[in-house]
Every structure is written in C-alpha cells, then in structure tokens.
Design a protein around this motif. Structure first.
Motif, PDB file in Angstrom:
ATOM      1  N   LEU A 129      11.609 -14.053  11.620  1.00 30.81           N
ATOM      2  CA  LEU A 129      10.520 -13.420  12.370  1.00 30.81           C
ATOM      3  C   LEU A 129      10.915 -12.003  12.749  1.00 30.81           C
ATOM      4  O   LEU A 129      12.029 -11.779  13.248  1.00 30.81           O
ATOM      5  N   LEU A 130      10.021 -11.037  12.539  1.00 28.39           N
ATOM      6  CA  LEU A 130      10.285  -9.645  12.895  1.00 28.39           C
ATOM      7  C   LEU A 130       9.326  -9.247  14.027  1.00 28.39           C
ATOM      8  O   LEU A 130       8.104  -9.362  13.877  1.00 28.39           O
ATOM      9  N   ALA A 131       9.893  -8.754  15.142  1.00 27.20           N
ATOM     10  CA  ALA A 131       9.093  -8.518  16.350  1.00 27.20           C
ATOM     11  C   ALA A 131       8.583  -7.082  16.480  1.00 27.20           C
ATOM     12  O   ALA A 131       8.341  -6.594  17.581  1.00 27.20           O
ATOM     13  N   GLY A 132       8.411  -6.379  15.344  1.00 31.79           N
ATOM     14  CA  GLY A 132       7.809  -5.044  15.395  1.00 31.79           C
ATOM     15  C   GLY A 132       8.805  -3.910  15.556  1.00 31.79           C
ATOM     16  O   GLY A 132       9.978  -4.122  15.822  1.00 31.79           O
ATOM     17  N   ASP A 133       8.301  -2.667  15.377  1.00 34.38           N
ATOM     18  CA  ASP A 133       9.154  -1.487  15.271  1.00 34.38           C
ATOM     19  C   ASP A 133      10.242  -1.736  14.210  1.00 34.38           C
ATOM     20  O   ASP A 133      11.426  -1.502  14.417  1.00 34.38           O
ATOM     21  N   VAL A 134       9.757  -2.218  13.080  1.00 36.22           N
ATOM     22  CA  VAL A 134      10.631  -2.511  11.954  1.00 36.22           C
ATOM     23  C   VAL A 134      11.097  -1.201  11.326  1.00 36.22           C
ATOM     24  O   VAL A 134      12.251  -1.046  10.953  1.00 36.22           O
TER      25      VAL A 134
END
Ligand SMILES: [Mn+2]
Length: 434
Positions: free
Chosen positions: A59-64
């Motif tokens: 899972l990637l929580a943004g500001d990648v």
C-alpha cells in the motif's frame, strides 16, 4: 489450527525524485554514491523485500513522487518497481497525495494491476483476496487537486462493519487545524468503522497502538536532518479485525540522528574531538540493533553543559575538520552534519567565591560540595538538604515522589546541579542588569 494471517507492506511518503539534503560534500570517501541514499534506492529495496517476504499487498499512502513536472526518472523507477511487484502476484494499491495528483492516475491508467483508490476525491473500497484464503477490505481516498481544505471524512459514506478487517489508506493533515492538505481529526478516524488507518503526509512515523493502529507511516527515507530516527516501510500483520500488528523495517539507506554532547566533564577544550568521537561511537552502539540496511548516518550534534576555556577556538577548528570525520563499523558510516554550541561558560568558582554577593555565597557552597565526604561543612550542607527534602516529601502535594532513597551521592549530585543552574541564572541576571 494454524492462525490465518494476512501480511501487507505499507509505504509512507517516498518523494521519489528528491535528493536528500545536507549530505557530506565528499561522499565518495565513504564509498557511497548519492543515488544509493535516495528514496529511489529505498523503493527498490522495499520492492525486493515485498517479493522476498511474499506479502499479500503493498500500500502506498501518497506523495509517491516529489514533483509532477520533470519526473521522468522518478516515474520510470516507480513504474519498474510496480511492474516487478505485479509480476510477483502482489496487489499494489495507492492513494494520491498533494504531490501526485496527476501522476498516479496516469500511471494507474497505463499499468494494469496497479490500483489507485478514491480517484477524484471519491471514497472507494476494494476487497483483496489474500494467499491464505482470507480477505481484507482496503478503503481509500485520493487528492483530486493539490489543495483540499475540507476533511475527506466529511464525505465518507455510511459503511457497514464487514466481517473481514478493513484498512483505511489516506493522505491527510491530522489534528493540525485548518490546512490545505485534507485536514482530519483523530476522532473522525476513530469513529469510522475502519480497523487500521495508514496515513501519509507527515514525515515523522507514528507510534502505532497494538490493537488498532492509526497513524503516519513517515517518509521512506529521512529527507533532511530534521527527519531523525528509523525510517522505512511497515510490515502489517492482520490476524483479525482487532489484532493488527505493525513492525517498521529499517530499509532506509540513510538515517539522521540528533545528539547532545555534555561538555561539563571535559577538562580541556583540546579534548573535544576525542569526546565527540566517543559520543558518536556510543550512539552507534545504541543504534546497532536497528540499523538494518542503513549505510550512512548523519549526526547533528548539540554541545551542552559548561564549556571549558578556549572552547570557541577548538570548536572552530573542529568545524573546519568536519569533512574529515569518519566513523565506520560493520559497513555503516557516520558523519557529522553540524555542531551547534548551546553550552554555558564554565564558572571559576574560586574567583567567584570572593565577596558577599549572592553569587559568591552560592559559589562557596559549591566549593564545599566538591570536598571529600567526611568534611564537616559538607556534611552539614548535605544533612540540611536531607531534612528539607524529607519535609517536602511529607507534604501531600509531593507524596507521589514516594520514599526516595536520599543517599549522600544523590543529595550531593542534586545540590551541585541545582546550585550550578541557580548560579548560571544569577550571573545571567547580572549580565542583563549591566
Ligand atoms: Mn503531502
């Protein structure tokens, strides 16, 4: 029966494309290239770890990514890692943060298997089938534009509590009052029928509670010296809706530490470099169990306590030589990013003790405290302090202090510390009055 556990790797703010700031000028003396310390390097090792650990999902929580413009290199590294994960049969889900409003939708459109949740600011939930036959609900919301002033939780539809665990994925500004970065209150998160909230935006990782984890995953790599301590992805293990554990993996190749070095016991300023080396060595020992894949540790030192004479001169020379400082053991190198001086001048008690002013009287008592234990005057001071403290401890307000062991060593140390601190205050007042 074997316990059914789902395992997920959760990744906080990566900011792919950003180069960590304040790295030493001559990195090559550590045999490290800047790109080995970047978020991209941490992303690659996160991908390898996910595959090796055979997790159910990432899972990637943004500001990648750091910047939506000029991100070609970051984009290709992100793309390559995502493809590896998907090829390994791992689910990959993300929400967009304020930095990747455009990039992530585009990537999700071009890469089957990579799923962006909550596009256009509309909450979305998917049901993941995990390897062991269990399933998990992943609920997410993405930034529709770079600034969002309303709490996304206001538009969360009424949800039933499902049988399987539900994990929330959100980029937001938690308990920060009004904010353009999706302001959210903790109470809103707790009230939602969500068993764990994995958040992005703030770079300092949270402490996750044992049963219902809610908090920030933190930046994948400390991007500047203020982002101290351990950084890396989190391995989440879901055994049931009420039994979800989080473990942070030390995959960040670069780590920042801030340390205090007390100069009070330093006899001569010339020995400062030795003291600093020893302090960094001690820090290394403390950190050893959690260094993981760390290659380089940047230390910001704050000198405290009472400084010996000539400190300024020695400190200036030490700062000149910082580029040559190098502490390396077991493949982990330490450098000093900065030294700040928060010391107080060391007081010459003997000279100060002349006269009848309050500082002189205090200085004389401090000199008495430095005498051997059997000195009659010292014994009188210590036993008077003991009586005072006993009376204080007997009062209801101080009863929580309990029956502290008022040993002679404890009392002398207490008197010396409080006496010196009071003397510094008195002298500072005199400076102001001048
Ligand atoms: Mn953000």
């Amino acid at each position: 029966m074997k316990q059914q556990t789902s395992r997920i790797l959760c990744v906080g703010d990566m900011h792919l494309g950003r180069v960590p700031s304040r790295l030493p000028r001559n990195l090559n003396r550590f045999n490290i290239l800047p790109e080995q310390l970047s978020p991209a390097a941490a992303w690659q090792s996160t991908v390898q770890t996910a595959i090796r650990e055979d997790v159910d999902a990432v899972l990637l929580a943004g500001d990648v990514v750091e910047a939506e413009e000029d991100f070609y290199e970051a984009f290709s590294l992100l793309d390559a890692g995502l493809r590896e994960l998907i090829a390994a049969g791992i689910h990959v889900l993300a929400v967009a943060g304020n930095h990747d409003v455009m990039v992530l939708p585009r990537l999700a459109d071009s890469l089957p298997g990579f799923q962006l949740l909550g596009r256009d600011g509309e909450w979305e939930e998917v049901l993941l089938q995990c390897q062991n036959g269990t399933s998990l609900h992943i609920l997410g919301w993405s930034f529709p534009s770079r600034a969002v002033h309303l709490s996304p939780l206001e538009s969360l539809p009424t949800l039933e509590a499902p049988a399987a665990a539900r994990i929330g994925l959100l980029h937001c500004d938690l308990d920060a009052g009004p904010s353009p970065y999706a302001p959210v209150r903790s109470a809103q998160l707790r009230q939602a029928p969500v068993d764990a909230w994995m958040l992005g935006h703030i770079h300092s990782p949270s402490e996750f509670s044992a049963s219902r984890p809610i908090g920030y995953l933190g930046s994948l790599v400390g991007l500047d010296p203020s982002e101290t301590g351990r950084h890396g992805p989190w391995l989440m293990e879901v055994r049931s809706k009420t039994d979800i554990s989080m473990q942070q993996l030390s995959l960040a190749p670069l780590r920042w530490e801030s340390m205090e070095v007390d100069l009070s016991e330093l006899e001569q300023a010339e020995d400062l470099p030795v003291l600093i080396s020893a302090a960094v060595g001690d820090q290394r020992e403390r950190l050893a169990p959690e260094l993981g894949e760390t290659r380089l540790v940047g230390c910001r030192l704050r000198l405290v306590g009472e400084a010996p004479a000539e400190l300024d001169r020695v400190l200036a020379a030490a700062r000149e030589g910082l580029d040559d400082f190098h502490h390396e053991r077991d493949g982990v190198s330490f450098f000093i990013e900065r030294i700040t001086n928060a010391t107080q001048p060391r007081i010459d008690l003997l000279a100060m003790s002349e006269g009848q002013e309050p500082p002189a009287l205090l200085a004389r008592r401090l000199l008495v405290l430095a005498r051997p234990a059997d000195d009659p005057e010292k014994r009188r001071l210590v036993s008077a302090a003991k009586e005072d403290l006993r009376r204080l401890h007997a009062q209801p307000l101080w009863s929580s202090l309990g029956e502290r062991d008022l040993s002679e060593d404890y009392l002398v140390d207490l008197l010396q510390r409080s006496g010196r601190s009071a003397l510094q205050d008195l002298l500072a007042q005199q400076e102001v009055a001048k």
